[in-house]
Design an enzyme around this catalytic site. Structure first.
Site, PDB file in Angstrom:
ATOM      1  N   CYS A 130      -5.720   1.122   4.153  1.00  0.00           N
ATOM      2  CA  CYS A 130      -4.549   1.092   3.288  1.00  0.00           C
ATOM      3  C   CYS A 130      -3.447   2.006   3.814  1.00  0.00           C
ATOM      4  O   CYS A 130      -2.297   1.891   3.396  1.00  0.00           O
ATOM      5  CB  CYS A 130      -4.918   1.494   1.868  1.00  0.00           C
ATOM      6  SG  CYS A 130      -5.516   3.189   1.707  1.00  0.00           S
ATOM      7  N   CYS A 140       0.832  -1.212   0.000  1.00  0.00           N
ATOM      8  CA  CYS A 140       0.000   0.000   0.000  1.00  0.00           C
ATOM      9  C   CYS A 140       0.865   1.261   0.000  1.00  0.00           C
ATOM     10  O   CYS A 140       0.505   2.270  -0.623  1.00  0.00           O
ATOM     11  CB  CYS A 140      -0.922   0.008   1.216  1.00  0.00           C
ATOM     12  SG  CYS A 140      -2.273  -1.195   1.154  1.00  0.00           S
ATOM     13  N   CYS A 167      -6.799  -7.705  -2.645  1.00  0.00           N
ATOM     14  CA  CYS A 167      -7.052  -7.368  -1.236  1.00  0.00           C
ATOM     15  C   CYS A 167      -8.510  -7.022  -0.965  1.00  0.00           C
ATOM     16  O   CYS A 167      -8.827  -6.444   0.078  1.00  0.00           O
ATOM     17  CB  CYS A 167      -6.155  -6.217  -0.810  1.00  0.00           C
ATOM     18  SG  CYS A 167      -4.395  -6.532  -1.055  1.00  0.00           S
TER      19      CYS A 167
END
Length: 233
Positions: A229, A121, A206
């Site tokens: 994130c 991320c 994800c």
């Protein structure tokens, strides 16, 4: 007005001054205050689509930034094409990470999103947004207070220490039902994955569907102790 010129008390006063305002009024205040230095970081989720529809009459040429991680669902890219047709004056910029997926795998190993999702991320979302916001005074986000405990204290105007920016959140008091009532009532386009029990849609690796009524963040990073994130918390 800038991130560095405001105290914590100033942020609270700004929030208080906007209490009772509609989302459109908060957005208008933002563009009156920051003009083209206000950027909307848009994920094209349900909240994003409501914001786009409210922003467009206020500032048709508003700048939207989409953090294109290279890992989004095809339905997300299809929705962006729809948005460009329905709201043709918007300036939509897709921002890519510095590393391609292949370069990331070469440097950090395959399937980084499984081994170290926070680093993935960081590379594919946080660093690109830092680059964008380095040239802007403020940005808009679709955070709502009832999305998760971490988001429960979000104000209309927030001090964003991570990006050293001012974060404007016009939808903090909206509920999930109100988001969808607006979408349906105003014929706003949305990601068809929402009809398949995806309340929150991010990268393909994800994001997973949830059971009906599940927490809106439950489908993100399933099986991991992670629900954000890192853009906000």
């Amino acid at each position: 007005m800038s991130y560095h010129s405001l105290t914590d008390s100033d942020y609270q006063q700004l929030h208080n001054s906007l209490n009772g305002k509609t989302a459109a009024e908060v957005i208008r205040w933002g563009y009156d205050m920051f003009g083209n230095d206000l950027i909307y970081s848009c994920s094209f989720g349900a909240e994003s689509m409501v914001l786009i529809d409210i922003i467009y009459p206020v500032k048709p040429d508003a700048k939207l930034v989409f953090l294109d991680t290279d890992f989004h669902f095809k339905e997300t890219y299809q929705l962006i094409d729809e948005v460009k047709k329905k709201y043709p004056k918007l300036t939509i910029e897709s921002v890519k990470p510095r590393l391609t997926p292949e370069e990331q795998a070469g440097k950090h190993g395959d399937r980084l999103w499984e081994k170290n999702p926070d680093l993935c991320c960081q590379i594919r979302k946080i660093d690109p947004l830092k680059d964008v916001l380095s040239n802007a005074r403020a940005w808009i986000s679709g955070l709502r207070r009832d999305q998760s405990p971490l988001r429960a204290n979000t104000n209309f105007v927030n001090k964003d220490d991570k990006f050293q920016s001012i974060k404007l959140c016009p939808l903090i008091h909206w509920t999930w039902d109100e988001i969808w009532d607006y979408i349906k009532s105003n014929d706003v386009p949305y990601n068809e994955l929402h009809d398949q029990n995806y309340p929150s849609i991010g990268c393909t690796y994800c994001t997973s569907p949830t059971k009906n009524g599940a927490d809106s963040r439950e489908g993100r990073w399933a099986g991991l102790n992670k629900t954000e994130c890192g853009l906000h918390f």
